[in-house]
Design a protein around this motif. Sequence first.
Motif, PDB file in Angstrom:
ATOM      1  N   ALA A 199       0.831  -1.198   0.000  1.00 58.47           N
ATOM      2  CA  ALA A 199       0.000   0.000   0.000  1.00 58.47           C
ATOM      3  C   ALA A 199       0.872   1.258   0.000  1.00 58.47           C
ATOM      4  O   ALA A 199       0.516   2.271  -0.603  1.00 58.47           O
ATOM      5  CB  ALA A 199      -0.917  -0.008   1.219  1.00 58.47           C
ATOM      6  N   ALA A 200       2.031   1.158   0.674  1.00 56.01           N
ATOM      7  CA  ALA A 200       2.915   2.320   0.741  1.00 56.01           C
ATOM      8  C   ALA A 200       3.885   2.373  -0.429  1.00 56.01           C
ATOM      9  O   ALA A 200       4.716   3.272  -0.512  1.00 56.01           O
ATOM     10  CB  ALA A 200       3.682   2.299   2.066  1.00 56.01           C
ATOM     11  N   GLY A 201       3.820   1.361  -1.292  1.00 52.02           N
ATOM     12  CA  GLY A 201       4.755   1.305  -2.419  1.00 52.02           C
ATOM     13  C   GLY A 201       6.171   0.973  -1.991  1.00 52.02           C
ATOM     14  O   GLY A 201       7.135   1.339  -2.668  1.00 52.02           O
ATOM     15  N   LYS A 202       6.296   0.295  -0.847  1.00 49.75           N
ATOM     16  CA  LYS A 202       7.640  -0.059  -0.344  1.00 49.75           C
ATOM     17  C   LYS A 202       7.743  -1.574  -0.231  1.00 49.75           C
ATOM     18  O   LYS A 202       6.851  -2.304  -0.653  1.00 49.75           O
ATOM     19  CB  LYS A 202       7.851   0.573   1.030  1.00 49.75           C
ATOM     20  CG  LYS A 202       7.585   2.062   1.069  1.00 49.75           C
ATOM     21  CD  LYS A 202       8.832   2.825   0.727  1.00 49.75           C
ATOM     22  CE  LYS A 202       8.585   4.324   0.837  1.00 49.75           C
ATOM     23  NZ  LYS A 202       9.747   5.100   0.478  1.00 49.75           N
ATOM     24  N   VAL A 275      17.306   0.015   3.863  1.00 51.61           N
ATOM     25  CA  VAL A 275      16.780   0.745   5.010  1.00 51.61           C
ATOM     26  C   VAL A 275      17.224   2.205   4.932  1.00 51.61           C
ATOM     27  O   VAL A 275      16.447   3.129   5.156  1.00 51.61           O
ATOM     28  CB  VAL A 275      17.257   0.092   6.325  1.00 51.61           C
ATOM     29  CG1 VAL A 275      17.026   1.018   7.504  1.00 51.61           C
ATOM     30  CG2 VAL A 275      16.538  -1.227   6.540  1.00 51.61           C
ATOM     31  N   LYS A 276      18.479   2.391   4.563  1.00 49.72           N
ATOM     32  CA  LYS A 276      19.013   3.750   4.514  1.00 49.72           C
ATOM     33  C   LYS A 276      18.332   4.578   3.445  1.00 49.72           C
ATOM     34  O   LYS A 276      18.026   5.745   3.668  1.00 49.72           O
ATOM     35  CB  LYS A 276      20.522   3.714   4.241  1.00 49.72           C
ATOM     36  CG  LYS A 276      21.329   3.536   5.509  1.00 49.72           C
ATOM     37  CD  LYS A 276      22.806   3.547   5.167  1.00 49.72           C
ATOM     38  CE  LYS A 276      23.599   2.874   6.270  1.00 49.72           C
ATOM     39  NZ  LYS A 276      24.906   2.442   5.811  1.00 49.72           N
ATOM     40  N   ASP A 277      18.095   3.991   2.276  1.00 46.91           N
ATOM     41  CA  ASP A 277      17.504   4.812   1.215  1.00 46.91           C
ATOM     42  C   ASP A 277      15.983   4.794   1.247  1.00 46.91           C
ATOM     43  O   ASP A 277      15.331   5.380   0.390  1.00 46.91           O
ATOM     44  CB  ASP A 277      18.078   4.441  -0.165  1.00 46.91           C
ATOM     45  CG  ASP A 277      17.588   3.095  -0.674  1.00 46.91           C
ATOM     46  OD1 ASP A 277      16.592   2.567  -0.142  1.00 46.91           O
ATOM     47  OD2 ASP A 277      18.198   2.564  -1.608  1.00 46.91           O
ATOM     48  N   GLY A 278      15.407   4.112   2.244  1.00 46.17           N
ATOM     49  CA  GLY A 278      13.974   4.221   2.457  1.00 46.17           C
ATOM     50  C   GLY A 278      13.109   3.254   1.666  1.00 46.17           C
ATOM     51  O   GLY A 278      11.892   3.251   1.822  1.00 46.17           O
ATOM     52  N   SER A 279      13.693   2.425   0.811  1.00 45.37           N
ATOM     53  CA  SER A 279      12.875   1.521   0.011  1.00 45.37           C
ATOM     54  C   SER A 279      12.416   0.313   0.824  1.00 45.37           C
ATOM     55  O   SER A 279      11.439  -0.333   0.488  1.00 45.37           O
ATOM     56  CB  SER A 279      13.641   1.069  -1.236  1.00 45.37           C
ATOM     57  OG  SER A 279      14.797   0.370  -0.869  1.00 45.37           O
ATOM     58  N   ILE A 280      13.138   0.022   1.905  1.00 46.92           N
ATOM     59  CA  ILE A 280      12.787  -1.109   2.761  1.00 46.92           C
ATOM     60  C   ILE A 280      12.233  -0.540   4.070  1.00 46.92           C
ATOM     61  O   ILE A 280      12.900   0.261   4.733  1.00 46.92           O
ATOM     62  CB  ILE A 280      14.022  -1.980   3.045  1.00 46.92           C
ATOM     63  CG1 ILE A 280      14.602  -2.540   1.736  1.00 46.92           C
ATOM     64  CG2 ILE A 280      13.693  -3.111   4.001  1.00 46.92           C
ATOM     65  CD1 ILE A 280      13.704  -3.497   1.010  1.00 46.92           C
ATOM     66  N   ILE A 281      11.044  -0.983   4.436  1.00 48.96           N
ATOM     67  CA  ILE A 281      10.454  -0.412   5.652  1.00 48.96           C
ATOM     68  C   ILE A 281      10.288  -1.447   6.753  1.00 48.96           C
ATOM     69  O   ILE A 281       9.815  -1.127   7.840  1.00 48.96           O
ATOM     70  CB  ILE A 281       9.089   0.257   5.336  1.00 48.96           C
ATOM     71  CG1 ILE A 281       8.199  -0.723   4.559  1.00 48.96           C
ATOM     72  CG2 ILE A 281       9.302   1.548   4.554  1.00 48.96           C
ATOM     73  CD1 ILE A 281       6.785  -0.245   4.419  1.00 48.96           C
ATOM     74  N   ALA A 282      10.632  -2.696   6.486  1.00 50.53           N
ATOM     75  CA  ALA A 282      10.612  -3.714   7.534  1.00 50.53           C
ATOM     76  C   ALA A 282      11.434  -4.882   7.035  1.00 50.53           C
ATOM     77  O   ALA A 282      11.644  -5.044   5.834  1.00 50.53           O
ATOM     78  CB  ALA A 282       9.193  -4.178   7.844  1.00 50.53           C
ATOM     79  N   ASP A 295      19.140   4.561  13.172  1.00 49.15           N
ATOM     80  CA  ASP A 295      19.566   5.824  12.565  1.00 49.15           C
ATOM     81  C   ASP A 295      18.617   6.257  11.465  1.00 49.15           C
ATOM     82  O   ASP A 295      18.296   7.434  11.318  1.00 49.15           O
ATOM     83  CB  ASP A 295      20.987   5.678  11.969  1.00 49.15           C
ATOM     84  CG  ASP A 295      22.015   5.516  13.052  1.00 49.15           C
ATOM     85  OD1 ASP A 295      21.664   5.755  14.232  1.00 49.15           O
ATOM     86  OD2 ASP A 295      23.153   5.132  12.742  1.00 49.15           O
ATOM     87  N   ALA A 296      18.154   5.286  10.664  1.00 45.92           N
ATOM     88  CA  ALA A 296      17.351   5.626   9.501  1.00 45.92           C
ATOM     89  C   ALA A 296      15.917   5.994   9.900  1.00 45.92           C
ATOM     90  O   ALA A 296      15.321   6.882   9.307  1.00 45.92           O
ATOM     91  CB  ALA A 296      17.352   4.475   8.512  1.00 45.92           C
ATOM     92  N   TRP A 297      15.386   5.286  10.880  1.00 45.44           N
ATOM     93  CA  TRP A 297      13.952   5.449  11.176  1.00 45.44           C
ATOM     94  C   TRP A 297      13.703   6.321  12.408  1.00 45.44           C
ATOM     95  O   TRP A 297      12.566   6.711  12.667  1.00 45.44           O
ATOM     96  CB  TRP A 297      13.306   4.073  11.373  1.00 45.44           C
ATOM     97  CG  TRP A 297      13.343   3.232  10.127  1.00 45.44           C
ATOM     98  CD1 TRP A 297      13.449   3.685   8.851  1.00 45.44           C
ATOM     99  CD2 TRP A 297      13.276   1.808  10.049  1.00 45.44           C
ATOM    100  NE1 TRP A 297      13.452   2.627   7.968  1.00 45.44           N
ATOM    101  CE2 TRP A 297      13.340   1.448   8.682  1.00 45.44           C
ATOM    102  CE3 TRP A 297      13.144   0.783  10.973  1.00 45.44           C
ATOM    103  CZ2 TRP A 297      13.305   0.137   8.231  1.00 45.44           C
ATOM    104  CZ3 TRP A 297      13.103  -0.536  10.542  1.00 45.44           C
ATOM    105  CH2 TRP A 297      13.187  -0.849   9.179  1.00 45.44           C
ATOM    106  N   GLY A 298      14.716   6.581  13.184  1.00 46.49           N
ATOM    107  CA  GLY A 298      14.564   7.439  14.358  1.00 46.49           C
ATOM    108  C   GLY A 298      13.517   6.918  15.325  1.00 46.49           C
ATOM    109  O   GLY A 298      13.545   5.746  15.708  1.00 46.49           O
ATOM    110  N   ASP A 299      12.559   7.766  15.663  1.00 55.07           N
ATOM    111  CA  ASP A 299      11.552   7.393  16.656  1.00 55.07           C
ATOM    112  C   ASP A 299      10.602   6.324  16.147  1.00 55.07           C
ATOM    113  O   ASP A 299       9.922   5.665  16.922  1.00 55.07           O
ATOM    114  CB  ASP A 299      10.747   8.633  17.069  1.00 55.07           C
ATOM    115  CG  ASP A 299      11.602   9.556  17.915  1.00 55.07           C
ATOM    116  OD1 ASP A 299      12.628   9.062  18.431  1.00 55.07           O
ATOM    117  OD2 ASP A 299      11.253  10.752  18.042  1.00 55.07           O
TER     118      ASP A 299
END
Lengths: 436, 478, 285
Positions: A199-202, A275-282, A295-299
């Motif tokens: 759904a998020a395109g990731k 993870v760093k470039d945001g394409s992977i979210i889990a 570092d990449a996702w913070g809170d």
Amino acid sequence: MKKKLLATLLAVALMATSLVGCGGKDDEGSKDSGNAGNTTNDGGSSDAGDTTPSGEKEDVALVMWGAEEHQTMLRTMADEFIAAYADQANITIDLGVQSEAGTKDTILTDPTAAADVFAFADDQINELVANKCLQPVVENTDAIIAANSAASIDAATVDGTLYAYPMTASNGYFMYYNKEYFTEEDVKTLDGMIAAAEAAGKQISMTVNDGWYLYSFFAGAGLTVGLEADGVTNYCTWNATDTAITGVDVANALLDICAKPGFAVLSDAEFATGVKDGSIIAGVNGTWNATTAQDAWGDNYAAVKLPTYTVAGQQAQMCSFAGFKLVGVSAYSEQPYWAMMLAEWITNETNQATRFDLTGEGPSNVNIAGTDKVLSAPAIAALASQASYATAQRVGGNYWSPAQTFGQNMADGNPNGEDLQTLLDTMVEGITAPVQ
Amino acid sequence: MKSIKNFFCSIGRFFKDFGVAVVKGDIWVKLSLLIMGAGYFGRKQYVKGVLMTALQAVIIAFTVLFGLPYIGKFDTLGDVQRESVYDPALRKNVVNDYDHSFKILLFGLISIIVIIVAVVIWIRNVVSVRKLQVLAENGKHINTFREDVREFRNGKFHITLLSLPVSGIVCFTIVPLLVIILVAFTSYNKTHMPPAELFTWVGFDNFEKMFSSSLTTTFNYSFGKVLSWTLIWAVAATATTYIGGILLSMFLNNSKTKLPKMWRTFFVIAIAVPQFVSLLLVRNFFADMGIVNTICNNLGITDFLKEIGWVRSSLDHIPFLTDPTWAKFTIIIINIWVGVPYLMLIATGVLMNIPTDLTEAARIDGANGFQIFRKITMPYMLFVTGPYLVTQFVGNINNFNVIYLLTNDVYITLDQKLANSTATEVDLLVTWLFKLTQNDYNYNMASVIGIMVFIICAVFTLVAFNFMIKGDREEDFQ
Amino acid sequence: MSRRVMKRIVNPIIRHAVLLFLSVVWLVPIVWLVCTSFSDYPGINIRTFLPEGWTFKNYTLLFSDPDSVANFPKWFMNTFIIAIFTCLISSSFVLMVSYATSCMRFKMRKPLMNIAIILNLFPGFLTMIAIYFILKELNLTNSHLGLILVYAGSSGLGYLVAKGFFDTIPSSLRESARIEGASEDQIFLKIVIPMSKPIIVYTVINSFLAPWMDFVMAKLVLNSGLSKDWTVAIGLYNMLGKTLINSYFARFCAGGVLVSIPISVLFIIMQKFYVEGITGGAVKG
């Protein structure tokens, strides 16, 4: 003319004799050729006779192997060790670089060249013990068993003998996720996670083409792999046809999962990049990538036990290998006592606490593991909740290559269109092949 | 055939000389059967006598003190297993006097070689002492030690030149090679690794395992697959770099090309980067999530390849190094990148030597560039670089770097049977051999593969040389 | 446009365009190597060809902050020393063997050459483990001397190219020297060697480069894990390990550039000799 050959041969003979001359100096070499009755000291060195535990200060030179990224920390620990025992011995410690994942490979090439003390991942213990590379823990054994969690001691024990010192209890894997994209409900099932990612395109990722992670699916379906009594050969039921969930069911589930656009099969390094470039979210991964994700996702950084996956129309909880890092003492150490003392020092309560602070690796020491600081770390908490679905890693060397290939086949969607049962049968054949 | 006959004749002569020397020799010759220096003392060659006697003493001491214990255990490779018990009072491990199979194999072999060499020296010695006797009886001059030494700078200069390099080769090639060939007949593998375990002789079992199919091992299957790819690879790699190199050098050395040196330098830079750097780099370049794939994705090449069916539709990248067919193709292309500059350099030198009158004459006869290339340049190149081509082919069969650096840890086979014996579709025999020793410690099977590689290379070289070189033209070349 | 104009103008343009294209193909990975070595992102940049930020950090880190993973100055010195000694020993071995087999006639010549051909047919990796144990018995593992011996020990086997070169030196030259009363060693040292500059350069370059390129044997011999003993090749190879590649890839590139610069310069300067030397030899094989 003939003397020319003679002279050539003479040169050869001289070379051979010089070779022998040097060989003779080696204490091991001369020892082998003596007679079988008498016994000698392993060290064979001059100080073997006059050293007594209560005697004057002896010179002790030790080599310790640790991971590249931990060298600074290990140096500090080693220096503290030297200071702590300064009244008993003049200790020097050299630090060598050896990744914990590859310790076994380096040692088995030549066990006698191993460092006195080395760190390794618990999956290597069977082969190290089978090749008699590890010194059994005989100094302060009870104290070590009492200080560390039962599971970690179990992982360091083979056939009732404790062979290593537990160092961390966080070498297993679990699910990382970015809270921005997933609800608490989503992360309970793999389907839910993949749907949310799509759904998020990731994408979410798991290294299916690696026997270590592949185990998760089969074990979740109740199929087993493990070691026979001989300690090197595997048994494996992954091709079972008579179980509630058959091997083919698992394979079909894997094919379904891998075919989804929201799911990617990435190596550890690619996971970190994604993870760093945001394409992977889990993704399913271990504590070694905790800092990257944080570092990449913070809170939004969060970790949780593995989800369930859909197999044969039902939800099955994904299992995992419980991973520990252990510290071993070489069976060929010339200073086994001091090597054991050092191994114990590196893994004692204080140093496990230091290690957690510096690297984020979860301690196996029960006192440290119970502190709030440790329990509140998301990765450690996730591992703790995964613990009831985790088993100690007990597989022999023949497991990895066939499992990896099977995983790659699943990841690629079985491109050659082979019969799944045949694929499973061949894999099991390879896994269970006798080591000879 | 003739050389074999010669060989046996010379052995016969060798023993005949010895017999004659013993029978006809005087007291000094007979004495040197016992003390090797005796004959020289008798002819007043004292230094030589002392040296020979010292050598004899060293050899005897070596054999008795060192060699015999190992040779005694050579037939079983040892039977006392290592046992180690920790002694808390001593704070040390107490170890029994165990046998180390590999050392027994290694030192047993070295001892046997030394003894054989010693016997030969001993026979030679008697023969040469007898020669001295004949010289003395005929009243001829006998060399002083100084004169003997001077000989090594003149008539025997080749011995001075060769002794060190040859001993190096014996130490670091021949002895290791013999040891490893013997390992192919033992059970030296993961479950029989010294010093903890012993291994022993198993005859031809390993060869049987390699060539017969059984339920539990797939070596036989993998060997066939790996061998065929090895041969395809060797042919393709040799041919592409060879032709590419010649074409490139002709292009560069053509009189119409401006700044040929500058262009050549560009290509030389590419090979001056060490292979482990450039190949590891290229591997990341072509990785599934690498920069080339990103570019191809952005340009739509990936989608185009999917459309024409060259890339599976389930993939979102071009599997340059992860799909069997793609990987083989990519490897050969990358090898062109690695190999062509070398060939270009060689071809440049050879082309400079082409007799210009030949090409000029052809041009006057009206031949065009292509015809000259096909009829003159190419045959000349083939003629001149033929032997090099054979070496190149053998080198490619053993081309470890390119395959290992490009595919290790990256390429995962989909063939379950290959995986069961640690092979992949893109492995050459040598990389397979290397993986077997590094990951599986399967030394005995690796040795079997090594011997097979040797046989393949030997057969090929023999055939190729017989085709190419008729007779020995070495002398008339000078 | 007439045919002649075609020939004079268009052909050279096409010719040089092709050359330019080929050069680009050959140099792209090298350019990428250099660019990445200046990247401020320590891992592999997979999104753009050129780095997003430029920095000298990777180079300064290699020198100013040697840690156990990247102890570059020490590695460079180690490799340099090993290379010098390997080069001295193996160049002299190669020249000695090739001169003896090319210019001298003795009974064992043919058999020795045949043995050398046979030995060259065995894959080198086969003997690695045996060599390791021999070195271990000599107490030479984890020592640079051991590595030098491994690199230089068998170098005599690579004599063929140099022999081919010596074969092209007219034997009449040696004959006349002999008539004038020169001894064999004088002929070798004073007459043949001074004439053989190309092949000497070729041999020296080749043997000097071997230690910079090899990581397999070096890894086996220097197995104590103490990174201060490593050579450049082991060190750089190690940086690409699974756990390290994401933080060391740029530094790997920087190290690669630093190693390549001297080697490239050597190659370019010596190109002429290289071509002469290798062709003199390869012609005969």
